[in-house]
Design an enzyme around this catalytic site. Structure first.
Site, PDB file in Angstrom:
ATOM      1  N   ALA A   1     -44.886 -53.419 -16.742  1.00 45.13           N
ATOM      2  CA  ALA A   1     -45.186 -54.515 -17.667  1.00 45.13           C
ATOM      3  C   ALA A   1     -44.803 -54.129 -19.091  1.00 45.13           C
ATOM      4  O   ALA A   1     -44.232 -54.942 -19.829  1.00 45.13           O
ATOM      5  CB  ALA A   1     -46.672 -54.856 -17.587  1.00 45.13           C
ATOM      6  N   ASN A   2     -45.075 -52.887 -19.499  1.00 40.87           N
ATOM      7  CA  ASN A   2     -44.733 -52.463 -20.865  1.00 40.87           C
ATOM      8  C   ASN A   2     -43.236 -52.625 -21.134  1.00 40.87           C
ATOM      9  O   ASN A   2     -42.832 -53.149 -22.170  1.00 40.87           O
ATOM     10  CB  ASN A   2     -45.074 -50.978 -21.086  1.00 40.87           C
ATOM     11  CG  ASN A   2     -46.572 -50.735 -21.213  1.00 40.87           C
ATOM     12  OD1 ASN A   2     -47.343 -51.681 -21.354  1.00 40.87           O
ATOM     13  ND2 ASN A   2     -46.970 -49.477 -21.152  1.00 40.87           N
TER      14      ASN A   2
ATOM     15  N   LEU B   1     -35.887 -37.437 -25.945  1.00 41.83           N
ATOM     16  CA  LEU B   1     -36.413 -36.185 -26.499  1.00 41.83           C
ATOM     17  C   LEU B   1     -37.265 -36.437 -27.740  1.00 41.83           C
ATOM     18  O   LEU B   1     -37.146 -35.705 -28.742  1.00 41.83           O
ATOM     19  CB  LEU B   1     -35.236 -35.262 -26.844  1.00 41.83           C
ATOM     20  CG  LEU B   1     -34.334 -34.818 -25.679  1.00 41.83           C
ATOM     21  CD1 LEU B   1     -33.068 -34.149 -26.200  1.00 41.83           C
ATOM     22  CD2 LEU B   1     -35.082 -33.868 -24.738  1.00 41.83           C
ATOM     23  N   GLY B   2     -38.098 -37.478 -27.704  1.00 41.09           N
ATOM     24  CA  GLY B   2     -38.980 -37.761 -28.837  1.00 41.09           C
ATOM     25  C   GLY B   2     -38.196 -37.894 -30.133  1.00 41.09           C
ATOM     26  O   GLY B   2     -37.207 -38.634 -30.203  1.00 41.09           O
ATOM     27  N   ALA B   3     -38.620 -37.135 -31.155  1.00 47.30           N
ATOM     28  CA  ALA B   3     -37.999 -37.233 -32.484  1.00 47.30           C
ATOM     29  C   ALA B   3     -36.542 -36.774 -32.497  1.00 47.30           C
ATOM     30  O   ALA B   3     -35.819 -37.017 -33.464  1.00 47.30           O
ATOM     31  CB  ALA B   3     -38.809 -36.422 -33.477  1.00 47.30           C
TER      32      ALA B   3
ATOM     33  N   GLY C   1     -34.372 -37.934 -30.432  1.00 47.65           N
ATOM     34  CA  GLY C   1     -33.559 -39.035 -29.901  1.00 47.65           C
ATOM     35  C   GLY C   1     -33.379 -38.917 -28.403  1.00 47.65           C
ATOM     36  O   GLY C   1     -34.357 -38.811 -27.651  1.00 47.65           O
TER      37      GLY C   1
ATOM     38  N   ASP D   1     -48.539 -43.402 -33.562  1.00 48.36           N
ATOM     39  CA  ASP D   1     -48.984 -43.386 -32.166  1.00 48.36           C
ATOM     40  C   ASP D   1     -47.732 -43.457 -31.284  1.00 48.36           C
ATOM     41  O   ASP D   1     -47.021 -44.463 -31.330  1.00 48.36           O
ATOM     42  CB  ASP D   1     -49.904 -44.594 -31.924  1.00 48.36           C
ATOM     43  CG  ASP D   1     -50.414 -44.678 -30.495  1.00 48.36           C
ATOM     44  OD1 ASP D   1     -50.041 -43.820 -29.666  1.00 48.36           O
ATOM     45  OD2 ASP D   1     -51.180 -45.608 -30.199  1.00 48.36           O
TER      46      ASP D   1
ATOM     47  N   ASP E   1     -41.447 -46.450 -23.054  1.00 51.09           N
ATOM     48  CA  ASP E   1     -41.341 -47.822 -22.526  1.00 51.09           C
ATOM     49  C   ASP E   1     -40.584 -48.726 -23.509  1.00 51.09           C
ATOM     50  O   ASP E   1     -39.789 -49.574 -23.089  1.00 51.09           O
ATOM     51  CB  ASP E   1     -42.740 -48.398 -22.246  1.00 51.09           C
ATOM     52  CG  ASP E   1     -43.444 -47.643 -21.129  1.00 51.09           C
ATOM     53  OD1 ASP E   1     -42.742 -47.047 -20.284  1.00 51.09           O
ATOM     54  OD2 ASP E   1     -44.691 -47.642 -21.098  1.00 51.09           O
TER      55      ASP E   1
ATOM     56  N   SER F   1     -47.286 -52.483 -30.303  1.00 48.85           N
ATOM     57  CA  SER F   1     -46.454 -51.709 -31.243  1.00 48.85           C
ATOM     58  C   SER F   1     -44.960 -51.977 -31.055  1.00 48.85           C
ATOM     59  O   SER F   1     -44.155 -51.564 -31.875  1.00 48.85           O
ATOM     60  CB  SER F   1     -46.717 -50.211 -31.070  1.00 48.85           C
ATOM     61  OG  SER F   1     -46.069 -49.726 -29.903  1.00 48.85           O
TER      62      SER F   1
HETATM   63  P1  ATP Z   1     -44.612 -41.658 -24.335  1.00 50.16           P
HETATM   64  O1  ATP Z   1     -44.872 -40.870 -23.071  1.00 50.16           O
HETATM   65  O2  ATP Z   1     -45.317 -41.116 -25.553  1.00 50.16           O
HETATM   66  O3  ATP Z   1     -44.741 -43.107 -24.164  1.00 50.16           O
HETATM   67  P2  ATP Z   1     -42.031 -40.617 -23.912  1.00 50.16           P
HETATM   68  O4  ATP Z   1     -42.418 -39.162 -23.909  1.00 50.16           O
HETATM   69  O5  ATP Z   1     -41.714 -41.259 -22.615  1.00 50.16           O
HETATM   70  O6  ATP Z   1     -43.069 -41.464 -24.710  1.00 50.16           O
HETATM   71  P3  ATP Z   1     -40.202 -39.888 -26.001  1.00 50.16           P
HETATM   72  O7  ATP Z   1     -39.033 -39.120 -25.518  1.00 50.16           O
HETATM   73  O8  ATP Z   1     -41.305 -39.140 -26.660  1.00 50.16           O
HETATM   74  O9  ATP Z   1     -40.728 -40.803 -24.819  1.00 50.16           O
HETATM   75  O10 ATP Z   1     -39.725 -41.013 -27.029  1.00 50.16           O
HETATM   76  C1  ATP Z   1     -38.878 -42.076 -26.638  1.00 50.16           C
HETATM   77  C2  ATP Z   1     -38.025 -42.467 -27.818  1.00 50.16           C
HETATM   78  O11 ATP Z   1     -38.883 -42.828 -28.918  1.00 50.16           O
HETATM   79  C3  ATP Z   1     -37.165 -41.327 -28.363  1.00 50.16           C
HETATM   80  O12 ATP Z   1     -35.940 -41.246 -27.657  1.00 50.16           O
HETATM   81  C4  ATP Z   1     -36.982 -41.771 -29.800  1.00 50.16           C
HETATM   82  O13 ATP Z   1     -35.955 -42.717 -29.873  1.00 50.16           O
HETATM   83  C5  ATP Z   1     -38.299 -42.466 -30.144  1.00 50.16           C
HETATM   84  N1  ATP Z   1     -39.205 -41.534 -30.859  1.00 50.16           N
HETATM   85  C6  ATP Z   1     -40.283 -40.899 -30.369  1.00 50.16           C
HETATM   86  N2  ATP Z   1     -40.874 -40.122 -31.333  1.00 50.16           N
HETATM   87  C7  ATP Z   1     -40.147 -40.291 -32.448  1.00 50.16           C
HETATM   88  C8  ATP Z   1     -40.220 -39.788 -33.799  1.00 50.16           C
HETATM   89  N3  ATP Z   1     -41.190 -38.952 -34.196  1.00 50.16           N
HETATM   90  N4  ATP Z   1     -39.274 -40.182 -34.691  1.00 50.16           N
HETATM   91  C9  ATP Z   1     -38.299 -41.043 -34.341  1.00 50.16           C
HETATM   92  N5  ATP Z   1     -38.183 -41.566 -33.098  1.00 50.16           N
HETATM   93  C10 ATP Z   1     -39.084 -41.208 -32.166  1.00 50.16           C
END
Ligand code: ATP
Length: 308
Positions: free
Chosen positions: A43-44, A222-224, A226, A249, A255, A296
């Site tokens: 859903a997300n 990979l979070g921040a 990319g 957050d 998602d 969000s």
């Molecule tokens: P979650 O489990 O917290 O829902 P996730 O671990 O599945 O997320 P992430 O790889 O952490 O996913 O983040 C997904 C995308 O979000 C990243 O590829 C990036 O584009 C964006 N993102 C996450 N954190 C940051 C950040 N601090 N700054 C910029 N973009 C971010």
């Protein structure tokens, strides 16, 4: 050409209580705040795409209870086609009870409930929509047999994306082989590839492991940092950076990324995958600047016109 995005996946109702400290076994503690929010990766991701203006259909399963009914209406309010969402008797909607303390530590109980009943037969009922989908999107929160059925029906009709979340150490390899794009985050990539800790330096190794498992194109977020991607016929890793921000957050960032990726593939098919990923990273970055999950995810109007 159709731009429809069809998502096969979960709906969960999150009950979040904030407490000073987590209760021990048998103990009752007084909570400070309570919130109910809508979740579930299926859903997300569908909501994330719908908020960008995509035409979306969700194939999912809720309980015929007060939460299922409310969730159903909430999904409708995002203009999601709810025709293939089953409201099932004698089983609860999927729920997550989340307790968070002042240190940010948590205890979570998940009862998947009606999500466990989402079956290949439900996908068969939605055959027309599945075959019309420019993008089919599924995750690991519902039965892989059901996902596999959707992938079989969709073959030759568009692009399929499977998000390997939550992590499974030994998933059905047919799912990996039969989707066009397999997407995981850092932790899921570690669990599935056995390469730990994953850094930008050894991500190529993890990608190679995924190709050995039968994947076609693989994206690792990979979070921040990319995201990175590569394909079996072009296995050299490409890094797609994102503007780093201090998150408010990060729940649901993955998602937001997947819903946005589906959107850019369906609505801007002539862009390269690298550019589609860059735009999806931008949308996900915006989502981490706000609290909550679905709330969000940015609406199209809140984003720069250049993205569209
Ligand atoms: P979650 O489990 O917290 O829902 P996730 O671990 O599945 O997320 P992430 O790889 O952490 O996913 O983040 C997904 C995308 O979000 C990243 O590829 C990036 O584009 C964006 N993102 C996450 N954190 C940051 C950040 N601090 N700054 C910029 N973009 C971010």
């Amino acid at each position: 050409m159709s731009k429809l995005i069809v998502v096969v996946g979960s709906c969960m109702v999150d009950f979040i209580s904030n407490v000073e400290r987590l209760p021990k076994a048998g103990e009752t503690v007084l909570g400070k705040e309570f919130k109910r929010s809508w979740g579930g990766k299926g859903a997300n991701q569908c909501v994330a795409a719908a908020k960008l203006g995509a035409s979306t259909t969700l194939i999912a399963s809720l309980g015929l209870d007060i939460f299922g009914d409310e969730y159903f209406q909430a999904l409708k309010s995002f203009n999601i086609d709810t025709k293939y969402i089953k409201l099932r008797k004698n089983i609860s909607s999927g729920i997550a009870q989340i307790i968070v303390d002042d240190n940010g530590d948590n205890k979570i109980v998940i009862v998947p409930g009606a999500n466990t009943l989402l079956s290949p037969a439900d996908v068969d009922e939605a055959e027309d929509a599945v075959k019309k989908a420019a993008v089919l999107l599924a995750q690991f929160e519902t039965s892989l047999k059901t996902t596999l059925r959707a992938l079989e029906l969709h073959k030759g009709h568009g692009i399929s994306i499977v998000n390997g979340a939550p992590a499974l150490a030994n998933p059905d390899l047919n799912v990996l082989k039969n989707c066009d794009i397999f997407c995981v985050n850092e932790t899921e990539a570690e669990v599935m590839s056995g390469i730990e800790p994953l850094t930008l330096k050894n991500t190529q190794e993890a990608l190679n492991k995924f190709f050995k498992l039968g994947c076609n194109t693989v994206i690792i977020t990979l979070g921040a940092e990319g995201a990175v991607f590569a394909s079996r016929d072009n296995p050299k890793m490409v890094h797609v950076p994102v503007e780093k921000v201090k998150p408010v957050d990060t729940t649901g960032a993955g998602d937001a990324f997947l819903g946005a990726l589906a959107y850019f593939i369906a609505y801007h098919p002539s862009l390269t995958l690298k550019e589609q990923i860059r735009r999806a990273c931008h949308v996900a970055k915006e989502s981490v600047l706000k609290a909550a999950t679905q709330a969000s995810f940015p609406m199209k109007e809140e984003l720069s016109k250049e993205l569209f």
